[in-house]
Design a protein around this motif. Structure first.
Motif, PDB file in Angstrom:
ATOM      1  N   PRO A  50      81.424  -3.435  22.395  1.00  0.00           N
ATOM      2  CA  PRO A  50      82.152  -3.872  21.210  1.00  0.00           C
ATOM      3  C   PRO A  50      81.351  -4.863  20.378  1.00  0.00           C
ATOM      4  CG  PRO A  50      83.011  -4.975  23.157  1.00  0.00           C
ATOM      5  CD  PRO A  50      81.892  -4.090  23.616  1.00  0.00           C
ATOM      6  N   MET A  51      81.780  -5.032  19.140  1.00  0.00           N
ATOM      7  CA  MET A  51      81.201  -6.044  18.263  1.00  0.00           C
ATOM      8  C   MET A  51      81.447  -7.410  18.913  1.00  0.00           C
ATOM      9  SD  MET A  51      79.625  -6.179  15.486  1.00  0.00           S
ATOM     10  CE  MET A  51      79.139  -7.308  14.207  1.00  0.00           C
ATOM     11  N   GLY A  52      80.414  -8.250  18.920  1.00  0.00           N
ATOM     12  CA  GLY A  52      80.584  -9.599  19.467  1.00  0.00           C
ATOM     13  C   GLY A  52      80.525  -9.681  20.979  1.00  0.00           C
ATOM     14  N   ALA A  53      80.161  -8.592  21.627  1.00  0.00           N
ATOM     15  CA  ALA A  53      80.093  -8.595  23.091  1.00  0.00           C
ATOM     16  C   ALA A  53      79.112  -9.659  23.576  1.00  0.00           C
ATOM     17  CB  ALA A  53      79.651  -7.222  23.585  1.00  0.00           C
ATOM     18  N   PRO A  54      79.543 -10.606  24.432  1.00  0.00           N
ATOM     19  CA  PRO A  54      78.613 -11.601  24.968  1.00  0.00           C
ATOM     20  C   PRO A  54      77.544 -10.918  25.816  1.00  0.00           C
ATOM     21  CG  PRO A  54      80.874 -12.270  25.367  1.00  0.00           C
ATOM     22  CD  PRO A  54      80.914 -10.840  24.894  1.00  0.00           C
ATOM     23  N   ALA A  55      76.273 -11.232  25.548  1.00  0.00           N
ATOM     24  CA  ALA A  55      75.179 -10.522  26.210  1.00  0.00           C
ATOM     25  C   ALA A  55      75.251 -10.679  27.722  1.00  0.00           C
ATOM     26  CB  ALA A  55      73.840 -11.035  25.678  1.00  0.00           C
ATOM     27  N   PHE A  56      75.620 -11.856  28.203  1.00  0.00           N
ATOM     28  CA  PHE A  56      75.606 -12.064  29.655  1.00  0.00           C
ATOM     29  C   PHE A  56      76.663 -11.228  30.370  1.00  0.00           C
ATOM     30  CE2 PHE A  56      78.781 -15.149  28.349  1.00  0.00           C
ATOM     31  CZ  PHE A  56      79.671 -15.216  29.399  1.00  0.00           C
ATOM     32  N   GLU A  57      77.737 -10.898  29.648  1.00  0.00           N
ATOM     33  CA  GLU A  57      78.774 -10.076  30.276  1.00  0.00           C
ATOM     34  C   GLU A  57      78.403  -8.600  30.298  1.00  0.00           C
ATOM     35  OE1 GLU A  57      82.577 -10.627  28.395  1.00  0.00           O
ATOM     36  OE2 GLU A  57      82.683 -12.758  28.959  1.00  0.00           O
ATOM     37  N   PHE A  58      77.543  -8.200  29.375  1.00  0.00           N
ATOM     38  CA  PHE A  58      77.223  -6.777  29.240  1.00  0.00           C
ATOM     39  C   PHE A  58      75.837  -6.419  29.758  1.00  0.00           C
ATOM     40  CE2 PHE A  58      80.934  -7.158  26.711  1.00  0.00           C
ATOM     41  CZ  PHE A  58      81.491  -5.897  26.636  1.00  0.00           C
ATOM     42  N   LYS A  59      75.221  -7.386  30.438  1.00  0.00           N
ATOM     43  CA  LYS A  59      73.839  -7.190  30.887  1.00  0.00           C
ATOM     44  C   LYS A  59      73.668  -5.898  31.703  1.00  0.00           C
ATOM     45  CE  LYS A  59      71.149 -10.328  33.223  1.00  0.00           C
ATOM     46  NZ  LYS A  59      71.125 -11.688  33.764  1.00  0.00           N
ATOM     47  N   ASP A  60      74.572  -5.691  32.642  1.00  0.00           N
ATOM     48  CA  ASP A  60      74.453  -4.513  33.517  1.00  0.00           C
ATOM     49  C   ASP A  60      74.581  -3.220  32.720  1.00  0.00           C
ATOM     50  OD1 ASP A  60      74.122  -6.223  35.559  1.00  0.00           O
ATOM     51  OD2 ASP A  60      76.205  -6.099  36.302  1.00  0.00           O
ATOM     52  N   LEU A  61      75.540  -3.216  31.802  1.00  0.00           N
ATOM     53  CA  LEU A  61      75.735  -2.023  30.977  1.00  0.00           C
ATOM     54  C   LEU A  61      74.474  -1.710  30.174  1.00  0.00           C
ATOM     55  CD1 LEU A  61      78.256  -0.184  30.416  1.00  0.00           C
ATOM     56  CD2 LEU A  61      78.473  -1.410  28.269  1.00  0.00           C
ATOM     57  N   PHE A  62      73.848  -2.752  29.641  1.00  0.00           N
ATOM     58  CA  PHE A  62      72.606  -2.562  28.887  1.00  0.00           C
ATOM     59  C   PHE A  62      71.551  -1.878  29.759  1.00  0.00           C
ATOM     60  CE2 PHE A  62      73.398  -6.548  26.009  1.00  0.00           C
ATOM     61  CZ  PHE A  62      74.390  -5.853  25.346  1.00  0.00           C
ATOM     62  N   VAL A  63      71.415  -2.385  30.976  1.00  0.00           N
ATOM     63  CA  VAL A  63      70.389  -1.842  31.873  1.00  0.00           C
ATOM     64  C   VAL A  63      70.730  -0.400  32.257  1.00  0.00           C
ATOM     65  CG1 VAL A  63      69.318  -2.088  34.148  1.00  0.00           C
ATOM     66  CG2 VAL A  63      69.770  -4.111  32.752  1.00  0.00           C
ATOM     67  N   ASN A  64      71.961  -0.192  32.659  1.00  0.00           N
ATOM     68  CA  ASN A  64      72.362   1.134  33.142  1.00  0.00           C
ATOM     69  C   ASN A  64      72.211   2.231  32.091  1.00  0.00           C
ATOM     70  OD1 ASN A  64      72.965  -0.035  35.547  1.00  0.00           O
ATOM     71  ND2 ASN A  64      75.171  -0.225  35.131  1.00  0.00           N
ATOM     72  N   HIS A  65      72.464   1.871  30.846  1.00  0.00           N
ATOM     73  CA  HIS A  65      72.387   2.896  29.797  1.00  0.00           C
ATOM     74  C   HIS A  65      71.086   2.829  29.010  1.00  0.00           C
ATOM     75  CE1 HIS A  65      76.705   3.147  30.649  1.00  0.00           C
ATOM     76  NE2 HIS A  65      76.629   4.357  30.145  1.00  0.00           N
ATOM     77  N   LYS A  66      70.132   2.060  29.548  1.00  0.00           N
ATOM     78  CA  LYS A  66      68.820   1.952  28.874  1.00  0.00           C
ATOM     79  C   LYS A  66      68.993   1.579  27.395  1.00  0.00           C
ATOM     80  CE  LYS A  66      65.906   4.983  31.664  1.00  0.00           C
ATOM     81  NZ  LYS A  66      66.843   5.621  32.630  1.00  0.00           N
ATOM     82  N   VAL A  67      69.826   0.566  27.160  1.00  0.00           N
ATOM     83  CA  VAL A  67      70.035   0.105  25.787  1.00  0.00           C
ATOM     84  C   VAL A  67      68.830  -0.729  25.354  1.00  0.00           C
ATOM     85  CG1 VAL A  67      71.498  -1.297  24.283  1.00  0.00           C
ATOM     86  CG2 VAL A  67      72.529   0.059  26.106  1.00  0.00           C
TER      87      VAL A  67
END
Length: 418
Positions: A50-67
């Motif tokens: 989502p817009m405004g997603a805190p990076a520390f909360e979404f870190k795993d998602l970033f890695v898993n989806h190769k963002v």
DNA sequence: TCTGGGGTCCTAGGACCC
DNA sequence: TCTGGGGTCCTAGGACCC
């Protein structure tokens, strides 16, 4: 008619222009301090960031989806924006640059133009000239052009352009648009409207003027009229800003007034630089400080102080002095401060200064500031500083994923092998 | 532990003025 | 018991936008 040109996923698209291997891949751009997501490519949106997603909360998602994650590169985005706006200004004498990635064009006297064709040619030219994809909405009022733009962006079969030019299309579009997606209706207003059974933009236009004004003030009433097809909102001349601000969250909390003073001084210097760029003087200055509102376990304190200057000024030295006076009057020891800022307002153009009989801005500063600005422009920001500003280390934001300054630093210009 | 920054406009209440 | 009206300025906050 009004046209609204809006860049698609602007910051993400800017990163892509110079890294075309990222086409089709998820991209996220983070705010200052790499705090939260402020731009996402379509692919990243589809993953559910989502817009405004805190990076520390979404870190795993970033890695898993190769963002592909980027720190905000505002030099790059600002420069790309200038290029786009300059192209757009060729298409109408009346342009309002509404934000870094959006502009309204007033199409007055275009009665004999095919507006759809015109929009397609604008779109093609921007993409050819800059590599940035844009969507264009055209309609008889500003807020309706916003609606049209949304349709252009949402439905690819429109080719990125949508025109509202009949009453039938206007009503159909308004019935399609959910109330919370209306320009000027935010979360709070949307909740209140839904509770009243107002679910679409069309429903909103059916409310009585009196009720709308009572609940949403004159602003809501103007919006209602504009959506109804009565041109109410006109192009704004935003050449000269009414306020200028420099505010930051700190990476670590600050407890000592000396440290806070250094930050406030630097913010005041930055405000005065922006003010001089606008060729204005200010008559008012505001300083605010507050603790971290997310930390419910810590005592909270937040306060601001406005100072009316005894004379108009744009001197860094003078504005720093006043900012420090303001800070001292609101600082309370014992709190952990997380954020602070300096705002200046009440501007007058430099050629309209009224001299004060008793006290004026130090005339020597004018020349001094010119030299400082010139040196900093040439050798880099902050090369010449006031002694109150941090001399040992320049405060740095967390920017771990910063892309090169492709368009504004000669060493970063890309090389093409033929 | 970490959760941005820069803007706009409007409203309301309190202090103060004559 | 009864106690005006019309202002400005300041502070604070709320809503919205990107």
């Amino acid at each position: 008619m009004f046209a609204l040109i809006d860049c698609n996923n602007f910051y993400a698209s800017c990163e892509r222009v110079f890294a075309p291997n990222l086409n089709g891949k998820p991209i996220v751009v983070l705010s200052n301090n790499d705090g939260c997501a402020i731009a996402r490519s379509n692919e990243a949106k589809a993953i559910g960031i989502p817009m405004g997603a805190p990076a520390f909360e979404f870190k795993d998602l970033f890695v898993n989806h190769k963002v592909h994650v980027f720190s905000a590169n505002f030099s790059l985005y600002g420069n790309m924006s200038n290029r786009i706006m300059s192209i757009l200004s060729e298409y109408s004498p009346e342009v309002e640059i509404y934000s870094i990635d959006e502009a309204f064009l007033k199409l007055k006297g275009f009665e004999y133009f095919n507006l759809l064709d015109y929009a397609y040619s604008i779109r093609k030219r921007v993409t050819q000239g800059t590599g940035i994809p844009v969507s264009i909405g055209i309609a008889p009022t500003k807020s309706l052009s916003k609606v049209a733009n949304r349709i252009a962006k949402k439905y690819t079969q429109t080719g990125g352009v949508f025109l509202i030019d009949t009453e039938e299309k206007r009503i159909k579009a308004l019935k399609w648009l959910a109330i919370e997606d209306v320009w000027g209706i935010g979360r709070k207003y949307a909740t209140r409207l839904r509770a009243q059974g107002v679910n679409t933009a069309y429903d909103f236009t059916q409310l009585s003027d009196a009720w709308v004004k009572k609940e949403f003030s004159i602003v809501g009433l103007r919006l209602k009229r504009d959506l109804s097809g009565i041109p109410t909102l006109d192009l704004d001349d935003v050449q000269a800003k009414k306020n200028i601000a420099t505010t930051r969250s700190f990476e670590k909390n600050i407890t000592k007034i000396e440290d806070l003073k250094e930050r406030i001084a630097t913010f005041a210097v930055s405000c005065s630089e922006k003010l001089r760029k606008q060729k204005s003087y200010c008559k008012m200055l505001m300083v605010f400080i507050h603790t971290n509102g997310f930390r419910k376990d810590l005592p909270q304190y937040s306060r601001s102080r406005v100072i009316k200057l005894p004379f108009p000024s744009n001197s860094s030295i003078e504005l720093v002095e006043f900012a420090c006076i303001a800070l001292e009057s609101i600082f309370i020891a014992g709190y952990s401060y997380k954020k602070a800022g300096v705002l200046i307002m009440d501007f007058i153009p430099e050629n309209q200064i009224q001299l004060n009989f008793f006290q004026n801005s130090n005339p020597k500063h004018e020349g001094l500031m010119k030299v400082i600005d010139k040196l900093n422009n040439r050798f880099g920001q902050q090369k010449v500083r006031l002694s109150i500003q941090d001399q040992k280390r320049v405060w740095k934001m967390k920017q771990e994923k910063l892309s090169p300054l492709y368009t504004t630093r000669i060493e970063d210009v890309i090389t093409i092998q033929v």
